[in-house]
Design a protein around this motif. Structure first.
Motif: not given
Length: 381
Positions: A119, A121, A130, A134
């Motif tokens: 992940t 950020k 991201d 998903k």
């Protein structure tokens, strides 16, 4: 087919790592700090791969107490590949690779259980990526599981199982592509648009689907180096789409005699791009031989164009002989710089174009039974 797809996906990781990316004088600094959690026996190095103007750039960082860091400059989001413990994305295992977008500011990457379970950020591009992951996860998880099933069936030489898996994978691949298309339609100005397009249409561009999406991209994206490269490929695809007149070219045959594509007018011609070093091409050759033998006396022929390397003439000739390819063969032995391949926008092989007696393109990428079905439809009697 499935084995071909696995090979193509590994090559595609390399293509993404070396695809041309935008360069601008006004760059801004970025920092990428990474953390590894619950990864057993993690190697001591993390490598970073990306490209500038099509030239690969690599960097490395030492892993200390499960942490690593990179820093650099980026004008706009740059698609990059992180590799745990190996410097080459071509040979790295999927679980040890991860995608990240390098963009101005502070970026933080956390990998849990496996390096690929990452992940990131920070930055609009990583946020968009991201979201894409998903949306694609239900399909990508199934595709990953099928790869494991395929390897087991391949080792067991279970042909029926392999065929079943291939059919399931092809269906999932279509779902994945539909997901990329849907993402672009919902997010026409996304900062990862070019990355999504390369995944959606890595080799063969569907002009009718891509053209309206490309036209909606922000001007900054279209005018970037990557955007201009995609536009050039789109223009070539328009010239080589079904119904268009096939671009003519002249190239030497195995004896050094020049052969012009248009000299075969009056027949259906399968313009077949391949190479002796291409495993998927060699596995497809028996299907082309079968179609050739079935229709060669009914107004059909094949014109092979090889993307063999400058030192590969003997291998090219041997492959022609070994595979029983008894039609005309051409090559300038310039590898991916083959003049005809560039004219037709060929970025992966095998790839083919079926040309009708009037010189117009009647079909593309017809493999296996699809080639014979198309010929049966077109050639009466």
């Amino acid at each position: 087919m499935f084995k071909n797809l696995i090979e193509m996906k590994k090559s595609f990781l390399w293509l993404l790592a070396t695809a041309p990316l935008a360069v601008c004088a006004q760059t801004k600094p970025y920092t990428l700090t990474g953390e590894l959690k619950n990864i057993k026996e993690a190697p001591s190095k993390v490598f970073l791969w990306y490209a500038v103007d099509g030239k690969p750039v690599t960097d490395s960082a030492t892993v200390t107490a499960g942490k690593y860091a990179f820093k650099g400059d980026a004008a706009q989001p740059v698609n990059a590949t992180l590799i745990l413990g190996a410097g080459n994305p071509r040979t790295a295992e999927a679980k040890n690779t991860a995608t990240v977008f390098l963009e101005a500011g502070a970026l933080k990457a956390i990998s849990i259980d496996s390096f690929s379970n990452i992940t990131v950020k920070g930055g609009a591009a990583n946020t968009a990526y991201d979201q894409l992951k998903k949306e694609q996860k239900p399909v990508s998880d199934q595709m990953q599981a099928l790869m494991g099933e395929y390897r087991a069936a391949y080792e067991a030489k279970n042909e029926e199982k392999l065929k079943t898996i291939e059919a399931r994978y092809d269906s999932l691949d279509e779902l994945s592509k539909a997901g990329y298309e849907s993402f672009l339609k919902k997010n026409p100005t996304t900062p990862i648009a070019l990355y999504v397009i390369r995944n959606w249409m890595p080799y063969d561009i569907d002009v009718e689907k891509l053209d309206p999406i490309f036209n909606k991209l922000p001007e900054a994206t279209k005018s970037s180096a990557s955007g201009k490269a995609l536009q050039a490929k789109l223009e070539v695809a328009k010239k080589t789409s079904i119904g268009k007149e096939a671009p003519d070219f002249t190239m030497n045959d195995t004896l050094g005699n020049p052969v012009k594509l248009s000299s075969l007018r009056g027949k259906y011609v399968l313009l077949d791009f391949w190479a002796s070093w291409c495993g998927p091409c060699r596995r497809e050759n028996p299907n082309v031989v079968k179609a050739f033998n079935e229709y060669k006396d009914k107004g059909f022929t094949v014109l092979g164009v090889s993307l063999d390397q400058p030192t590969g003439k003997e291998k090219w000739l041997k492959a022609i002989h070994d595979d029983g390819l008894t039609w005309t063969h051409l090559s300038d032995l310039q590898f991916w710089n083959n003049a005809a391949a560039k004219e037709y926008g060929v970025q992966a092989i095998p790839q083919n174009f079926l040309i009708d007696p009037q010189g117009k393109i009647a079909g593309k990428n017809l493999r296996g039974e699809d080639l014979e079905k198309k010929l049966a439809e077109l050639i009466k009697g």
